[in-house]
Scaffold this active site. Structure first.
Site, PDB file in Angstrom:
ATOM      1  N   ARG A   1      -4.124   1.100  -1.586  1.00  0.00           N
ATOM      2  CA  ARG A   1      -4.854   0.934  -0.510  1.00  0.00           C
ATOM      3  C   ARG A   1      -5.548   2.210  -0.016  1.00  0.00           C
ATOM      4  NH1 ARG A   1      -0.223  -0.300   3.177  1.00  0.00           N
ATOM      5  NH2 ARG A   1       0.607   1.363   1.996  1.00  0.00           N
ATOM      6  N   GLU A   2      -6.746   2.121   0.473  1.00  0.00           N
ATOM      7  CA  GLU A   2      -7.456   3.409   1.029  1.00  0.00           C
ATOM      8  C   GLU A   2      -6.606   3.866   2.258  1.00  0.00           C
ATOM      9  OE1 GLU A   2     -11.559   3.411   0.931  1.00  0.00           O
ATOM     10  OE2 GLU A   2     -11.827   2.441  -0.839  1.00  0.00           O
TER      11      GLU A   2
ATOM     12  N   GLY B   1     -13.577  -5.850   4.169  1.00  0.00           N
ATOM     13  CA  GLY B   1     -14.756  -5.225   3.432  1.00  0.00           C
ATOM     14  C   GLY B   1     -14.231  -4.314   2.432  1.00  0.00           C
TER      15      GLY B   1
ATOM     16  N   CYS C   1     -13.346  -3.399  -2.822  1.00  0.00           N
ATOM     17  CA  CYS C   1     -12.425  -4.142  -3.494  1.00  0.00           C
ATOM     18  C   CYS C   1     -12.171  -5.640  -3.222  1.00  0.00           C
ATOM     19  CB  CYS C   1     -11.025  -3.509  -3.674  1.00  0.00           C
ATOM     20  SG  CYS C   1     -10.866  -2.004  -4.171  1.00  0.00           S
TER      21      CYS C   1
HETATM   22  C1  UDX Z   1      -7.043  -3.341  -1.199  1.00  0.00           C
HETATM   23  C2  UDX Z   1      -5.913  -3.899  -1.562  1.00  0.00           C
HETATM   24  O1  UDX Z   1      -5.030  -4.049  -0.330  1.00  0.00           O
HETATM   25  C3  UDX Z   1      -5.433  -2.992  -2.519  1.00  0.00           C
HETATM   26  O2  UDX Z   1      -3.861  -3.489  -2.842  1.00  0.00           O
HETATM   27  C4  UDX Z   1      -6.400  -3.091  -3.684  1.00  0.00           C
HETATM   28  O3  UDX Z   1      -5.917  -2.188  -4.786  1.00  0.00           O
HETATM   29  C5  UDX Z   1      -7.708  -2.544  -3.382  1.00  0.00           C
HETATM   30  O4  UDX Z   1      -8.195  -3.507  -2.184  1.00  0.00           O
HETATM   31  P1  UDX Z   1      -8.143  -1.567   0.583  1.00  0.00           P
HETATM   32  O5  UDX Z   1      -9.531  -2.059  -0.001  1.00  0.00           O
HETATM   33  O6  UDX Z   1      -8.001  -0.296   0.648  1.00  0.00           O
HETATM   34  O7  UDX Z   1      -7.103  -2.115  -0.367  1.00  0.00           O
HETATM   35  O8  UDX Z   1      -7.939  -2.167   1.949  1.00  0.00           O
HETATM   36  P2  UDX Z   1      -6.962  -3.135   2.537  1.00  0.00           P
HETATM   37  O9  UDX Z   1      -6.070  -2.239   3.370  1.00  0.00           O
HETATM   38  O10 UDX Z   1      -6.544  -4.151   1.729  1.00  0.00           O
HETATM   39  O11 UDX Z   1      -7.953  -3.908   3.864  1.00  0.00           O
HETATM   40  C6  UDX Z   1      -9.033  -4.794   3.314  1.00  0.00           C
HETATM   41  C7  UDX Z   1      -9.921  -5.152   4.550  1.00  0.00           C
HETATM   42  O12 UDX Z   1      -9.218  -6.042   5.320  1.00  0.00           O
HETATM   43  C8  UDX Z   1     -10.275  -4.155   5.560  1.00  0.00           C
HETATM   44  O13 UDX Z   1     -11.593  -4.279   5.830  1.00  0.00           O
HETATM   45  C9  UDX Z   1      -9.285  -4.636   6.486  1.00  0.00           C
HETATM   46  O14 UDX Z   1      -9.763  -3.982   7.840  1.00  0.00           O
HETATM   47  C10 UDX Z   1      -9.088  -5.918   6.449  1.00  0.00           C
HETATM   48  N1  UDX Z   1      -8.054  -6.477   7.006  1.00  0.00           N
HETATM   49  C11 UDX Z   1      -6.754  -6.122   6.623  1.00  0.00           C
HETATM   50  C12 UDX Z   1      -8.143  -7.336   8.139  1.00  0.00           C
HETATM   51  O15 UDX Z   1      -9.222  -7.776   8.392  1.00  0.00           O
HETATM   52  N2  UDX Z   1      -6.885  -7.995   8.531  1.00  0.00           N
HETATM   53  C13 UDX Z   1      -5.766  -7.517   8.066  1.00  0.00           C
HETATM   54  O16 UDX Z   1      -4.715  -8.126   8.446  1.00  0.00           O
HETATM   55  C14 UDX Z   1      -5.523  -6.644   7.101  1.00  0.00           C
END
Ligand code: UDX
Length: 469
Positions: free
Chosen positions: A154-155, A260, A263
């Site tokens: 995760r970023e 967003g 990924c």
């Molecule tokens: C994601 C996956 O979690 C990771 O395992 C994969 O390797 C790459 O894609 P990342 O893109 O870093 O990682 O973001 P993540 O923390 O998963 O969040 C994705 C999006 O969902 C963000 O925009 C975040 O704000 C949103 N989100 C997350 C929500 O809107 N609600 C939540 O409860 C959790």
């Protein structure tokens, strides 16, 4: 072991630094000489907590080097990790595998010693088999093999997720490749990290299945938020209550502006496209709706903001807190926050954006917006404040102080992460997504959400589907 990491973007830079950190000799490879130079000097090309330290420590120890030469990589490596991007194609929802294919095509002619090529990028199922065939053609007689080892980082937590992963998933066609990867990850295996050894197709699918599940959870709770808005109920309490059920769990149930980034959005679209190619598109047809619910949150937020601004954005000054797709990152790829900001600008609003880390990247994509050096500057004279990315920094703001700089103390918390009582006590009208708005009494807050395309593949030019590269 001597490892190369080909592609030093977000995934590759972190992987290279962490592999050196657990004791390997690592050579990072990238075609971008500027990036290679920065990394070799210990400067990460993007913001990621903890990366600077692990990079400088390992560059300093000499275990981590960088180059632009694939010939040097072929001479050096026993294992080559492929970490290049697989963005969404411009002409369809499918994944663009150009960069992955280019790595194999460019590396193959230089291969002369036994080695293992390990893909980490997110790819459509069947890619390992396709690359294996390609490699046999391009490097006949070379003792090499392709395996797949998806990343789940995760970023914002990338270093921790790489050094202490929840699990390692490794798809190989031979015991020898499996043993090689067990040796690469030996320190983690000794620390008890679960290891799932499987075939390449399953490993490829694990990644997209995991992201599809996470996206589904988020869109589920966002659908509930909209029902809560209509019924005058509270989605945060609802999420807490269902989250106590250990079969459901509270994580990834934060309702708001939706997901967003580089990924989740493109991965679920590419998965649906690949399933279609395999003749099982209907089995995952729900992914299209997950995507639609997600994109709908952007339109919904713009519609609610317009209501709060008095029915129009024209002549209104709107402060936007947050530009990145999530906190603790400077990444604005497919950022819901930036998409909303752009849509309001397009609809006549004067938008002033602040973000603790993402302003440079945001400005590069959307130079027409105004950018502020701090949150107070963004809020100065604002008719409405939008909280669009849940940086801890915004939770710590002093609402009483901000109330003195805005024109109207009105805020839309589109991430449901501000302490609404604190803001209300300081004189603010607070509206959140899926939560009752007290000033409107218990009446459902109805807004008209314009019908959208569904955005399974974002239309070019629609800022709500903004997909900055
Ligand atoms: C994601 C996956 O979690 C990771 O395992 C994969 O390797 C790459 O894609 P990342 O893109 O870093 O990682 O973001 P993540 O923390 O998963 O969040 C994705 C999006 O969902 C963000 O925009 C975040 O704000 C949103 N989100 C997350 C929500 O809107 N609600 C939540 O409860 C959790």
């Amino acid at each position: 072991m001597r490892l190369t990491v080909i592609g030093t973007g977000y995934l590759g830079a972190v992987h290279a630094a962490c592999m050196a950190d657990i004791g390997h000799e690592v050579l990072g490879v990238d075609i971008d000489a500027g990036k290679v130079r920065a990394l070799a000097e210990g400067r990460p090309p993007f913001y990621e907590p903890g990366l600077h330290d692990v990079l400088t420590a390992n560059v300093g120890s000499g275990r981590l080097r960088f180059t632009t030469s694939l010939r040097e990589a072929a001479d050096f490596g026993e294992v080559h990790f492929v970490c290049v991007g697989t963005p969404q194609r411009r002409d369809s929802p499918a994944a663009d595998l150009r960069h992955v294919d280019a790595v194999i095509d460019s590396l193959a002619p230089h291969l002369h010693r036994p080695c293992l090529i390990v893909g980490k990028s997110t790819v459509p199922v069947g890619t390992t088999a396709r690359l294996t065939a390609r490699l046999r053609e391009l490097a006949p007689g070379v003792d090499t093999e392709v395996a797949w080892n998806p990343e789940f980082l995760r970023e914002g937590f990338a270093v921790q997720d790489t050094l202490e992963p929840d699990r390692l998933v490794v798809g190989t066609d031979s015991d020898r490749a499996d043993e090689t990867l067990r040796a690469v990850y030996a320190p983690m295996l000794r620390a008890g990290v679960p290891y799932v050894g499987t075939d390449p197709a399953t490993a490829e699918l694990v990644k997209v299945a995991a992201n599809s599940f996470l996206a589904t959870k988020i869109s589920f709770i966002n659908a509930m938020a909209e029902v809560c808005d209509a019924a005058g109920a509270d989605v945060v309490t609802l999420a807490d209550a269902i989250g106590h059920d250990t079969r459901i769990g509270r994580r990834f149930l934060s309702a708001g502006l939706g997901f967003g980034g580089g990924c989740l959005p493109k991965d679920i679209r590419a998965f649906a496209a690949r399933a279609g190619e395999l003749g099982v598109g209907r089995a995952v047809a729900f992914l299209r709706q997950i995507d639609e619910i997600n994109m709908r949150q952007r339109r919904r937020t713009v519609a609610i903001a317009r209501n709060l601004a008095g029915g129009t954005f024209t002549g209104r000054r709107i402060a936007v807190l947050g530009a990145t797709f999530k906190p603790d990152s400077d990444d604005v790829r497919d950022s819901p926050a930036l998409a909303v900001a752009a849509a309001i600008h397009d609809r006549g609003g004067e938008v002033h954006v602040h973000d603790p880390q993402g302003v440079d990247n945001a400005r590069a994509v959307l130079p027409a917006l105004r950018y502020a050096a701090d949150a107070a500057a963004a809020c100065r004279g604002a008719d409405l404040v939008l909280h669009l990315t849940e940086w801890g920094h915004y939770r710590d703001l002093d609402p009483a102080a901000l109330a003195t700089v805005v024109r109207t103390p009105k805020i839309l918390d589109a991430r449901n992460s501000l302490d609404a009582d604190r803001w209300r006590t300081a004189g603010w009208f607070v509206r959140a997504l899926g939560r009752p708005a007290p000033a409107l009494g218990r009446q459902p807050a109805r807004v008209v959400i314009p019908h959208g395309s569904g955005c399974a593949a974002p239309a070019d030019g629609d800022p709500l589907s903004l997909s900055p590269k």
